[in-house]
Write an enzyme that holds these catalytic residues in place. Structure first.
Site, mmCIF file in Angstrom:
data_model
loop_
_atom_site.group_PDB
_atom_site.id
_atom_site.type_symbol
_atom_site.label_atom_id
_atom_site.label_comp_id
_atom_site.label_asym_id
_atom_site.label_seq_id
_atom_site.Cartn_x
_atom_site.Cartn_y
_atom_site.Cartn_z
ATOM 1 N N HIS A 86 60.627 2.225 62.082
ATOM 2 C CA HIS A 86 59.468 2.763 62.146
ATOM 3 C C HIS A 86 58.369 2.220 62.609
ATOM 4 C CE1 HIS A 86 56.807 6.238 61.889
ATOM 5 N NE2 HIS A 86 56.074 5.601 61.024
ATOM 6 N N SER A 90 52.019 6.427 63.964
ATOM 7 C CA SER A 90 52.679 7.172 62.836
ATOM 8 C C SER A 90 51.750 8.360 63.008
ATOM 9 C CB SER A 90 53.167 6.710 61.883
ATOM 10 O OG SER A 90 54.053 7.829 60.906
ATOM 11 N N ASP A 147 64.448 4.810 64.197
ATOM 12 C CA ASP A 147 63.533 5.051 63.363
ATOM 13 C C ASP A 147 63.705 6.463 62.680
ATOM 14 O OD1 ASP A 147 61.062 6.130 62.366
ATOM 15 O OD2 ASP A 147 59.835 5.971 63.981
#
Length: 272
Positions: A244, A107, A214
């Protein structure tokens, strides 16, 4: 049997909490780079998988995150965070000078890892990007246009199809559950632009893993950023239905197996 070490070093904005896990005769060094609002303590199962694969593992809690100093989730310049990660890598390489380095970023950590690779790619043998914040991030664009950022926490259900993941996230006192800080939003915008402008990672072997579902960092927004940094050796894995946090998904074993297979392809399979 792994040996665990926790220490602090002077980062760009105060004390940075660092962690390492070593095992007998490691064959590579894995550097974990965590995401926004979380901390390295959420990666225990990833550490165990990497140790079992032959890695020594290390990572930090970024400034303003986890056990590190600083106002919570305040990052004014991601170049400073990259510099902190570089300090960690230099320390780890002093302990393991002969080992190839594999960086794994998730991320926000994927964005940091991509920027690190652009600046210090010669330090790395391979790069793994998990749901990276790259390219066009619609949520960021929305936040940049607000005079006041609403106090709306991340929906834990967007992390994984496994409800236990969201429950643990919501109950974790080291996870930030408040709003974004405006300087951090602006820093995200500048870092994404810097990654896009810097361009290709060249010959660095790179694995991009992403959940098809996601909703925090949507796949198609990231794809443009991946194209901006695409080098000569990019492998893509998109997992149907995954959200995610693919390392915390119901098919996490498959994802981690893809990561270790990629490392074996780059470094060569371990001797039997």
């Amino acid at each position: 049997m792994a040996t665990v070490r926790q220490w602090e070093f002077a980062g760009r904005h105060g004390a940075v909490a660092a962690y390492s896990w070593t095992r007998p005769e490691p064959r590579y060094l894995a550097v974990l780079v965590h995401g926004y609002g979380e901390h390295l303590g959420r990666y225990g199962h990833v550490v165990r998988a990497l140790l079992g694969h032959g890695a020594a593992v290390c990572g930090v809690d970024h400034t303003g995150h986890g056990e590190s100093a600083g106002e919570r989730v305040l990052i004014e310049d991601f170049e400073d965070v990259v510099a902190d990660v570089h300090t960690l890598v230099a320390d780890a390489r002093a302990d393991h000078p002969a080992l190839p380095v594999v960086m794994i970023g998730h991320s926000m950590g994927g964005m940091i890892a991509a920027r690190y690779a652009q600046l210090h790619g010669r330090d790395l043998a391979a790069l793994v990007l998990s749901g990276p914040v790259l390219g066009r991030w619609a949520a960021l664009e929305a936040l940049l246009g607000l005079e006041e950022i609403p106090d709306v926490p991340i929906d834990p259900a967007t992390l994984s199809r496994d409800p236990a993941v969201g429950e643990a996230y919501a109950a974790d006192p080291l996870v930030w559950h408040g709003p974004f800080k405006p300087p951090t939003v602006r820093a995200f915008d500048r870092c994404i632009a810097a990654v896009n402008e810097h361009g290709s990672l060249g010959g660095l072997p790179t694995l991009w893993v992403h959940g098809e579902d996601d909703r925090l960092v949507p796949l198609e927004g990231t794809r443009g950023g991946i194209e901006a940094i695409r080098g000569a050796d990019l492998t893509e894995r998109v997992y149907p239905g995954a959200r995610h946090e693919v390392f915390n998904e119901t098919n996490a074993a498959e994802v981690l197996a893809d990561v270790t297979a990629f490392v074996d392809r780059v470094l060569g399979a371990p001797a039997r």
